[in-house]
Design an enzyme around this catalytic site. Structure first.
Site, PDB file in Angstrom:
ATOM      1  N   ARG A  58       0.834  -1.212   0.000  1.00  0.00           N
ATOM      2  CA  ARG A  58       0.000   0.000   0.000  1.00  0.00           C
ATOM      3  C   ARG A  58       0.867   1.260   0.000  1.00  0.00           C
ATOM      4  O   ARG A  58       0.458   2.325  -0.433  1.00  0.00           O
ATOM      5  CB  ARG A  58      -0.985   0.003   1.178  1.00  0.00           C
ATOM      6  CG  ARG A  58      -1.872   1.254   1.222  1.00  0.00           C
ATOM      7  CD  ARG A  58      -3.179   1.055   1.993  1.00  0.00           C
ATOM      8  NE  ARG A  58      -2.997   0.355   3.243  1.00  0.00           N
ATOM      9  CZ  ARG A  58      -2.447   0.873   4.343  1.00  0.00           C
ATOM     10  NH1 ARG A  58      -2.043   2.121   4.357  1.00  0.00           N
ATOM     11  NH2 ARG A  58      -2.305   0.153   5.438  1.00  0.00           N
ATOM     12  N   TYR A 111     -18.113  14.075 -15.126  1.00  0.00           N
ATOM     13  CA  TYR A 111     -18.431  12.658 -14.938  1.00  0.00           C
ATOM     14  C   TYR A 111     -19.409  12.483 -13.757  1.00  0.00           C
ATOM     15  O   TYR A 111     -19.243  13.110 -12.706  1.00  0.00           O
ATOM     16  CB  TYR A 111     -17.120  11.902 -14.680  1.00  0.00           C
ATOM     17  CG  TYR A 111     -17.282  10.412 -14.603  1.00  0.00           C
ATOM     18  CD1 TYR A 111     -17.574   9.672 -15.745  1.00  0.00           C
ATOM     19  CD2 TYR A 111     -17.157   9.747 -13.395  1.00  0.00           C
ATOM     20  CE1 TYR A 111     -17.725   8.305 -15.677  1.00  0.00           C
ATOM     21  CE2 TYR A 111     -17.300   8.373 -13.319  1.00  0.00           C
ATOM     22  CZ  TYR A 111     -17.587   7.658 -14.464  1.00  0.00           C
ATOM     23  OH  TYR A 111     -17.739   6.311 -14.387  1.00  0.00           O
ATOM     24  N   ASP A 183      -9.265  16.269 -15.781  1.00  0.00           N
ATOM     25  CA  ASP A 183      -9.566  14.861 -16.025  1.00  0.00           C
ATOM     26  C   ASP A 183      -9.335  14.625 -17.518  1.00  0.00           C
ATOM     27  O   ASP A 183     -10.117  15.077 -18.357  1.00  0.00           O
ATOM     28  CB  ASP A 183     -11.019  14.568 -15.622  1.00  0.00           C
ATOM     29  CG  ASP A 183     -11.402  13.099 -15.822  1.00  0.00           C
ATOM     30  OD1 ASP A 183     -10.801  12.439 -16.701  1.00  0.00           O
ATOM     31  OD2 ASP A 183     -12.320  12.631 -15.132  1.00  0.00           O
ATOM     32  N   LYS A 208     -10.024   3.285 -19.123  1.00  0.00           N
ATOM     33  CA  LYS A 208     -10.483   3.591 -20.475  1.00  0.00           C
ATOM     34  C   LYS A 208      -9.330   3.418 -21.472  1.00  0.00           C
ATOM     35  O   LYS A 208      -8.822   2.325 -21.615  1.00  0.00           O
ATOM     36  CB  LYS A 208     -11.095   4.995 -20.485  1.00  0.00           C
ATOM     37  CG  LYS A 208     -12.027   5.278 -19.289  1.00  0.00           C
ATOM     38  CD  LYS A 208     -13.303   4.467 -19.297  1.00  0.00           C
ATOM     39  CE  LYS A 208     -14.068   4.529 -17.987  1.00  0.00           C
ATOM     40  NZ  LYS A 208     -14.403   5.857 -17.492  1.00  0.00           N
TER      41      LYS A 208
END
Ligand SMILES: *Cc1c(COP(=O)(O)O)cnc(C)c1O
Length: 392
Positions: A58, A111, A183, A208
């Site tokens: 992490r 979005y 973005d 994407k």
């Protein structure tokens, strides 16, 4: 690698030296949760940040690190962080830049889940926002408040494909020293590089175009090293939306073909758009690569090519739009974008169903608006499918 090479070379080589990994041509997959220390003292030094070395995945992982270094170079940034989803990247960045009482200025039509996050931040944490069209420079200036700590932009905007002039945004932001977040999911660094225009943070849903194969949910943030270091120790490490090593490995594989794929997405989109434009059942075409598009010149200025996304309105009603989707055979009805497969969706009832009807219509998302993510199939086959489905 020291010298910066062309983009098409960097997607394959940047941030990785095979001889540092026993000559492995491809970055190895370090599928491990933790890392052993040779001694208690070394463990102490690593936790104190006195020596380099991994501790726990992490906090850092070598496979993830290669991806971060590679995407930072591709976006022209100093450093990058990898997240478990695009939304993990968005939320970590917004929480990094704001505290209770602050204000975010945001482009209209962002979005859907980012919109949901802004509402949650307002309700639970008192972090307010305005959604603005970003068309008129003076009007945008009027929305800046003393407590505005972040300008958040999407361009092209989903699904209307409206563009925001990034040079204009940077001009306004610099006057007040407000960081600009973009973005860049719809473009990928191959088509648009906001940092080079003076923006401060770039976010990707790597799900994407960057992944490009429809098999990963992931997010990335690129920016200044000082800010990425801070986020790594706070909104990444402590909120914990870290990317899995396997997903990083898949994204490294996807990235190699990014320019090749996007060239084809863009070529296909142009050919499909030209056909759609002439079809009697297509009412309006929203595609930045068509001369009729109001921001055609802006697209040429800030994007390498107009991208692989097309929106269009069909004639008729919502029912006609849904019937049209149902008649598609090769083209799959699905949200997401940037995959090899051509995907079609109906924003009014899918991605933007949560937006109240009045706001939705104001944003230009009518009941017959369709969004198409043009895939990598032969464009003739994509067109044949659309053409037969448009026969109503
Ligand atoms: C998909 C998407 C997101 C969210 O990304 P996930 O990987 O699904 O969390 C954010 N912004 C844009 C523009 C997107 O298309």
């Amino acid at each position: 690698m020291k010298d910066k090479k062309q983009f098409e070379t960097e997607v394959i080589h940047a941030g990785y030296e095979s001889l540092d990994f026993q000559g492995s041509l491809v970055p190895p997959l370090f599928q491990t949760s933790t890392f052993t220390f040779p001694s208690a003292e070394v463990g102490e030094e690593r936790f104190a940040g006195e020596t380099e070395g991994y501790i726990y995945s992490r906090l850092g992982n070598p496979t993830v690190r290669v991806l971060q270094d590679r995407i930072a170079i591709l976006e022209g940034g100093e450093a990058a962080l990898a997240f478990s989803s695009g939304m993990a990247a968005v939320s970590a960045t917004l929480f990094h830049l704001t505290k209770t009482g602050d204000h975010i200025l945001c482009s209209e039509g962002i979005y859907g889940c980012t919109f949901g996050l802004l509402q949650l931040m307002e309700k639970n944490f008192g972090i307010n926002h305005d959604l603005v069209a970003f068309e008129n420079e003076e009007e945008v200036r009027g929305y800046i408040r003393d407590n505005t700590t972040c300008i958040y932009i999407e361009t092209p905007i989903n699904p209307t494909m409206k563009l925001v002039d990034l040079e204009m945004v940077v001009r306004i932001a610099k006057e007040k020293n407000i960081p600009v977040v973009v973005d860049n999911t719809f473009c990928s660094p191959y088509l648009q590089q906001p940092l080079a225009l003076g923006c401060d943070y770039v976010i990707h849903s790597a799900t994407k175009y960057i992944g490009g194969h429809g098999d990963v949910i992931a997010g990335l943030v690129i920016g200044k090293k000082s800010e990425m270091d801070k986020m790594a120790m706070t909104t990444l490490k402590d909120i914990g939306g870290v990317m899995s090593p396997f997903d990083a490995w898949l994204l490294l594989r996807g990235l190699k073909t990014l320019p090749v794929r996007i060239d084809r997405h863009c070529d296909n989109a142009k050919k499909i758009a030209d056909k759609l434009k002439d079809h009697p059942m297509v009412k309006t075409l929203l595609y930045p690569g068509d001369e009729s598009f109001p921001q055609y010149e802006l697209a040429k200025k800030q994007m390498r090519y107009p991208g692989g996304m097309i929106s269009f309105e069909v004639e008729g009603t919502k029912r006609d739009a849904q019937d049209f989707l149902n008649r598609c055979k090769l083209i799959k009805i699905a949200v997401s974008l940037g995959d090899s497969e051509t995907l079609i969706q109906h924003p009014a009832t899918m991605t933007h169903a949560v937006v109240p009807e009045e706001d939705r219509l104001k944003m230009g998302i009518s009941d017959t608006l369709i969004r198409l993510s043009v895939g990598l199939e032969a464009w003739e086959d994509i067109w044949e499918d659309l053409n037969q489905a448009l026969d109503f």
